[in-house]
Scaffold this active site. Structure first.
Site, short mmCIF file in Angstrom:
data_model
loop_
_atom_site.label_atom_id
_atom_site.label_comp_id
_atom_site.label_asym_id
_atom_site.label_seq_id
_atom_site.Cartn_x
_atom_site.Cartn_y
_atom_site.Cartn_z
N ASP A 172 0.81 -1.23 0.00
CA ASP A 172 0.00 0.00 0.00
C ASP A 172 0.83 1.27 0.00
O ASP A 172 0.42 2.27 0.58
CB ASP A 172 -0.93 0.05 1.22
CG ASP A 172 -2.03 -0.99 1.14
OD1 ASP A 172 -2.25 -1.51 0.04
OD2 ASP A 172 -2.64 -1.28 2.18
N ASP A 177 -8.28 -6.32 9.41
CA ASP A 177 -7.77 -5.22 8.57
C ASP A 177 -7.95 -3.86 9.24
O ASP A 177 -7.38 -2.87 8.78
CB ASP A 177 -8.53 -5.17 7.23
CG ASP A 177 -8.32 -6.42 6.40
OD1 ASP A 177 -7.18 -6.90 6.32
OD2 ASP A 177 -9.32 -6.93 5.84
C1 BGC Z 1 -1.68 -4.35 10.36
C2 BGC Z 1 -0.41 -4.92 10.95
C3 BGC Z 1 -0.51 -6.44 10.92
C4 BGC Z 1 -0.84 -6.95 9.54
C5 BGC Z 1 -1.02 -8.44 9.46
C6 BGC Z 1 -1.97 -4.93 9.02
O1 BGC Z 1 -3.20 -4.47 8.57
O2 BGC Z 1 -1.57 -2.94 10.29
O3 BGC Z 1 -0.26 -4.47 12.26
O4 BGC Z 1 0.71 -6.99 11.35
O5 BGC Z 1 -2.03 -6.33 9.10
O6 BGC Z 1 -2.18 -8.86 10.06
#
Ligand code: BGC
Length: 457
Positions: free
Chosen positions: A171, A395
Site C-alpha cells: 500500500d 484489517d
Molecule cells: C496491520 C499490521 C498487521 C498486519 C497483518 C496490518 O493491517 O496494520 O499491524 O501486522 O495487518 O495482520
C-alpha cells in the site's frame, strides 16, 4: 488495500499475456547449492515457514486445525516487532526468534521465510486503519532504526538454508499514482508522501539493503487488479516501481519479483466472464463491476504486469507472488456458471465469484473465504500462491478503539459507512465488531474457513 476509483477508458489497450515457457519450474537441485546462490524461484524445492503464533491462533479455533500448518507471512509492522515486545499483532517472538525457529523447521533443507517489511514513514496514506508509528518525514528513523537492524539480523542467517522472501511495503507506491492530486481520490497524506519522496526513498533503501544479503529475495508490493488494473494506473505504477528500484541505493537487480493482492480480496480467476466478452454488443468492460478495468482477476493481472515490468527494464526472469489468503469466495453464494445474458451487468454480477459490493472495498470483507492454499510455481510467471496476510487477523476496527500502535479508525471498516471516492461511494461491505488491524478476529476466521475455496477437506 486501498484503491482509486475506476478511471473510465474509451480505448482498448492491454498488456500481453505472454509468459516465459518453463519459467520458474527449474528444479534447482538446490540442496547441492550453497546458500549464497539465488535460485530462480525460491519456492521450488523448498518448504515454507509456519509462524507458530499464527498457527496457534488458527488451531485454537473450531475447525482451524485443518489449516493451522499453512505458512503465513511474518509482519514486521513496527520497530518494536524486530526485538519482539509482546504486542497483540506479533506476539512475543522477535525477528531473531522467528529465524531461529525457521532454521529448526528447515533442518538443513531449503525453507522460505516470508517477511513483510511494513513500516514506511507516513504509512497507509490513503487510509487510517494501518497508519504506523513513523511520521511522514521520519525517513532517517526508518533507515537506521528499522531497515538497518532487520538487515543486520538477516545477515546472520545468510549461510543457512533459509530463503528469505520479503514483501516490500504494501500500500505504498500505488497510492502515489492513484491517490494524489489532481485526482478526486487524492488524500493530503498521499500528496505529502509524493512530495517528500519518502515512500520512494524508503522502498529504495529497503531494496538495496536487504538485496545485498545473498539469501534474500525481494518482492515489491504491486497492489491488485482492482486498484492498478486500469490503463492509467498500470503503466504509471510500473514506472514508479522502476524509479524506486533505482533510488537510494537500490538497483533493479535487488528485485526478484512483485506481489499482488497482499491482504486484499480480489479473486484469483474469474472463470465466468472475460474482458473480451460482449453481451448484446456491449463489452464486459462497460459493466458496473468491471468499470473499464483491463483485468478481471489477479492471475491475468499479475502475468500482464510481469510482462510490463520486464519490458521497462526489470529482469525478464522476475516472478510474481499472489496473496490468496482471503480471495476464495466459496460457500453457498459462489456462482456455478455465467450469469444471464440479459444485459452486461446481469451477466457479470451473476457470474462473478468476488462478492464484494465494489472492488475498492478492502476491510474485513463480508462473505470472503480462504483462497488457494499456498502453492509453489502454480502458473507460468507466478512464483507462488502465498498467504502473506495471516487469515483471521483484522484489517481494521469497525469502530474507534484507542490503541498505542498508531492505528486509526477508518470508516471503510465500519459496516454502516457509505463510502468515499476511492470505493465509488459504495457501502464498505465490512464485517461488524472487528478489532484493530492485525489483532485476531475470530468471527472473520470462522467465516473464511466456512467460505473457503477450494473448500477445506
Ligand atoms: C496491520 C499490521 C498487521 C498486519 C497483518 C496490518 O493491517 O496494520 O499491524 O501486522 O495487518 O495482520
Amino acid at each position: 488495500m486501498t484503491k482509486n476509483r475506476a478511471v473510465k477508458r474509451t480505448r482498448w489497450v492491454r498488456g500481453g499475456l505472454a509468459v516465459a515457457a518453463g519459467f520458474g519450474l527449474v528444479l534447482s537441485g538446490s540442496h547441492a547449492l550453497s546458500a549464497a546462490e539465488r535460485v530462480d524461484n525460491p519456492y521450488v524445492g523448498a518448504d515454507v515457514y509456519v509462524n507458530p503464533i499464527w498457527s496457534a491462533n488458527a488451531a485454537a479455533e473450531p475447525g482451524g486445525e485443518a489449516v493451522a500448518d499453512e505458512p503465513t507471512g511474518v509482519w514486521m509492522d513496527r520497530i518494536g516487532a524486530i526485538e519482539g515486545n509482546d504486542s497483540p499483532t506479533t506476539g512475543d517472538m522477535g525477528l531473531r526468534d522467528h529465524l531461529d525457529e525457521a532454521v529448526e523447521q528447515a533442518a538443513g533443507e531449503p525453507l522460505v521465510f516470508q517477511l513483510v517489511v511494513y513500516n514506511l514513514p507516513g504509512r497507509d496514506c490513503a487510509a487510517l486503519a494501518s497508519n504506523g508509528e513513523l511520521g511522514p518525514d521520519e525517513i532517517d528513523r526508518y533507515e537506521s532504526e528499522y531497515i538497518d537492524p532487520i538487515a543486520e539480523i538477516l545477515a546472520d542467517y545468510e549461510d543457512t538454508s533459509l530463503r528469505v522472501v520479503t514483501t516490500i511495503e504494501i500500500d505504498s507506491l500505488p497510492n502515489l499514482v492513484t491517490n494524489v492530486s489532481p485526482r478526486e481520490t487524492a488524500t493530503p497524506e498521499c500528496d505529502e508522501m509524493l512530495e517528500n519522496g519518502n515512500y520512494v526513498n524508503g522502498v529504495g533503501y529497503a531494496l538495496g539493503k536487504l538485496g545485498a544479503i545473498e539469501n534474500v529475495y525481494n518482492y515489491v508490493d504491486a497492489g491488485h487488479h482492482g486498484w492498478i488494473g486500469w490503463e492509467d494506473n498500470f503503466s504509471a505504477s510500473a514506472q514508479l516501481f522502476y524509479e524506486a528500484a533505482n533510488t537510494n541505493g537500490a538497483s533493479p537487480d535487488d528485485v526478484h519479483g512483485f506481489i499482488a493482492n497482499t491482504a486484499n480480496y480480489s479473486a484469483l480467476e474469474e472463470d465466468n466472464f472475460a474482458v473480451t466478452d460482449q453481451v448484446n454488443g456491449t463489452s464486459v468492460r462497460e459493466s458496473q463491476w468491471v468499470d473499464w478495468n483491463n483485468y478481471t482477476d489477479e492471475l491475468s493481472f499479475s502475468q500482464a504486469l510481469r510482462d510490463e515490468l520486464a519490458s521497462i527494464g526489470f529482469d525478464s526472469e522476475i516472478g510474481m507472488l499472489i496473496d490468496t489468503s482471503r480471495n476464495g469466495w466459496g460457500g453457498p453464494d459462489r456462482p456455478a456458471g455465467p450469469g444471464p445474458e440479459t444485459d452486461v451487468d446481469a451477466y457479470v454480477d451473476g457470474g462473478r465469484y468476488d462478492q464484494r459490493i465494489q472492488s475498492g472495498n478492502w476491510c474485513n470483507q463480508s462473505g470472503a473465504g480462504l483462497g488457494e492454499r499456498p502453492t509453489a510455481a502454480p502458473e507460468p510467471g507466478i512464483h507462488a500462491y502465498v498467504w502473506m496476510k495471516p487469515p483471521g487477523e483484522s484489517d481494521g476496527s469497525s469502530e474507534e478503539i484507542p490503541n498505542d500502535e498508531g492505528k486509526g479508525f477508518d470508516r471503510m471498516c465500519d459496516p454502516t459507512y457509505e463510502g468515499n471516492p476511492r470505493n465509488g461511494h459504495n457501502m464498505s461491505g465490512a464485517l461488524p465488531d472487528a478489532p484493530v488491524s492485525g489483532h485476531w478476529f475470530s468471527a472473520q476466521f470462522q467465516e473464511l474457513l466456512a467460505n473457503a475455496h477450494p473448500p477445506i477437506e
